[in-house]
Write a protein that holds these residues in place. Sequence first.
Motif, PDB file in Angstrom:
ATOM      1  N   ALA A 172       0.850  -1.201   0.000  1.00 28.20           N
ATOM      2  CA  ALA A 172       0.000   0.000   0.000  1.00 28.20           C
ATOM      3  C   ALA A 172       0.885   1.250   0.000  1.00 28.20           C
ATOM      4  O   ALA A 172       0.579   2.241  -0.671  1.00 28.20           O
ATOM      5  CB  ALA A 172      -0.929  -0.004   1.207  1.00 28.20           C
ATOM      6  N   LEU A 173       1.989   1.189   0.759  1.00 35.46           N
ATOM      7  CA  LEU A 173       2.918   2.322   0.811  1.00 35.46           C
ATOM      8  C   LEU A 173       3.548   2.552  -0.563  1.00 35.46           C
ATOM      9  O   LEU A 173       3.649   3.700  -1.024  1.00 35.46           O
ATOM     10  CB  LEU A 173       4.010   2.067   1.859  1.00 35.46           C
ATOM     11  N   LYS A 174       3.950   1.472  -1.237  1.00 34.39           N
ATOM     12  CA  LYS A 174       4.527   1.607  -2.576  1.00 34.39           C
ATOM     13  C   LYS A 174       3.528   2.237  -3.533  1.00 34.39           C
ATOM     14  O   LYS A 174       3.874   3.124  -4.316  1.00 34.39           O
ATOM     15  CB  LYS A 174       4.972   0.244  -3.106  1.00 34.39           C
ATOM     16  N   VAL A 175       2.271   1.781  -3.449  1.00 37.37           N
ATOM     17  CA  VAL A 175       1.220   2.336  -4.310  1.00 37.37           C
ATOM     18  C   VAL A 175       1.024   3.817  -3.996  1.00 37.37           C
ATOM     19  O   VAL A 175       0.948   4.661  -4.897  1.00 37.37           O
ATOM     20  CB  VAL A 175      -0.104   1.552  -4.146  1.00 37.37           C
ATOM     21  N   ALA A 176       0.981   4.138  -2.702  1.00 36.90           N
ATOM     22  CA  ALA A 176       0.785   5.535  -2.293  1.00 36.90           C
ATOM     23  C   ALA A 176       1.958   6.395  -2.754  1.00 36.90           C
ATOM     24  O   ALA A 176       1.763   7.533  -3.207  1.00 36.90           O
ATOM     25  CB  ALA A 176       0.624   5.618  -0.773  1.00 36.90           C
ATOM     26  N   GLN A 177       3.178   5.860  -2.653  1.00 36.00           N
ATOM     27  CA  GLN A 177       4.339   6.620  -3.102  1.00 36.00           C
ATOM     28  C   GLN A 177       4.297   6.851  -4.607  1.00 36.00           C
ATOM     29  O   GLN A 177       4.625   7.938  -5.086  1.00 36.00           O
ATOM     30  CB  GLN A 177       5.635   5.897  -2.704  1.00 36.00           C
ATOM     31  N   ALA A 178       3.875   5.833  -5.340  1.00 33.47           N
ATOM     32  CA  ALA A 178       3.749   5.983  -6.790  1.00 33.47           C
ATOM     33  C   ALA A 178       2.681   7.022  -7.130  1.00 33.47           C
ATOM     34  O   ALA A 178       2.880   7.877  -8.007  1.00 33.47           O
ATOM     35  CB  ALA A 178       3.407   4.636  -7.426  1.00 33.47           C
ATOM     36  N   GLU A 179       1.569   6.969  -6.407  1.00 34.91           N
ATOM     37  CA  GLU A 179       0.506   7.957  -6.628  1.00 34.91           C
ATOM     38  C   GLU A 179       0.991   9.358  -6.288  1.00 34.91           C
ATOM     39  O   GLU A 179       0.697  10.317  -6.999  1.00 34.91           O
ATOM     40  CB  GLU A 179      -0.732   7.606  -5.808  1.00 34.91           C
ATOM     41  N   LEU A 180       1.751   9.462  -5.189  1.00 35.40           N
ATOM     42  CA  LEU A 180       2.300  10.761  -4.791  1.00 35.40           C
ATOM     43  C   LEU A 180       3.250  11.291  -5.858  1.00 35.40           C
ATOM     44  O   LEU A 180       3.199  12.474  -6.209  1.00 35.40           O
ATOM     45  CB  LEU A 180       3.029  10.638  -3.442  1.00 35.40           C
ATOM     46  N   ALA A 181       4.114  10.428  -6.375  1.00 34.14           N
ATOM     47  CA  ALA A 181       5.043  10.838  -7.431  1.00 34.14           C
ATOM     48  C   ALA A 181       4.265  11.324  -8.657  1.00 34.14           C
ATOM     49  O   ALA A 181       4.613  12.349  -9.262  1.00 34.14           O
ATOM     50  CB  ALA A 181       5.974   9.691  -7.792  1.00 34.14           C
ATOM     51  N   ALA A 182       3.197  10.592  -9.013  1.00 27.63           N
ATOM     52  CA  ALA A 182       2.373  10.995 -10.159  1.00 27.63           C
ATOM     53  C   ALA A 182       1.711  12.341  -9.887  1.00 27.63           C
ATOM     54  O   ALA A 182       1.674  13.217 -10.770  1.00 27.63           O
ATOM     55  CB  ALA A 182       1.321   9.925 -10.447  1.00 27.63           C
ATOM     56  N   LEU A 183       1.221  12.528  -8.679  1.00 27.34           N
ATOM     57  CA  LEU A 183       0.581  13.808  -8.329  1.00 27.34           C
ATOM     58  C   LEU A 183       1.591  14.949  -8.354  1.00 27.34           C
ATOM     59  O   LEU A 183       1.281  16.053  -8.817  1.00 27.34           O
ATOM     60  CB  LEU A 183      -0.089  13.708  -6.955  1.00 27.34           C
ATOM     61  N   LYS A 184       2.790  14.689  -7.854  1.00 25.26           N
ATOM     62  CA  LYS A 184       3.835  15.730  -7.876  1.00 25.26           C
ATOM     63  C   LYS A 184       4.159  16.112  -9.320  1.00 25.26           C
ATOM     64  O   LYS A 184       4.318  17.300  -9.631  1.00 25.26           O
ATOM     65  CB  LYS A 184       5.101  15.232  -7.174  1.00 25.26           C
ATOM     66  N   TYR A 185       4.265  15.109 -10.184  1.00 23.20           N
ATOM     67  CA  TYR A 185       4.545  15.371 -11.590  1.00 23.20           C
ATOM     68  C   TYR A 185       3.418  16.200 -12.209  1.00 23.20           C
ATOM     69  O   TYR A 185       3.675  17.193 -12.906  1.00 23.20           O
ATOM     70  CB  TYR A 185       4.721  14.047 -12.338  1.00 23.20           C
TER      71      TYR A 185
END
Length: 143
Positions: A45-58
């Motif tokens: 879940a943390l990996k997914v959240a980090q990926a989502e966060l990276a996408a949101l930052k982009y």
Amino acid sequence: MADEAEIARLKAKLKKANANHQEMVSTWAEQSSELENEADEAKEALKVAQAELAALKYQFKKLEEKADEARQKNLREELKRVESEHAGQVEELAAEISQANEALRTREAQVRELAEELEVAGRKLEAAETETVRLQISLEAEQ
């Protein structure tokens, strides 16, 4: 016989303690396995959240870039509008500034001339004072 009964009772107690111990170990193993599964799920879940966060930052960065471009475009358009509205005033102000600069240069030249004249007058005054002192000394010497 009492010893055998005591031994049997202790064996039964030991057997019960072993069973309880086995049950606790089994429960702990089960709980440990569940906790490991939950930890693995949390890591995923943390990996997914980090990926989502990276996408949101982009996405946020791209939006900021678009907003900056839009602001710059608006500023350029506003500058052109203001320039066209005030083109005549700008030319008049440029002429006034040019005249003021010329007047300033003239004043600076006059100030330099006056400073030179003051310097010459100061030297003449010093020479006159020196001559006055010399004449006083000559006059006193003659008397």
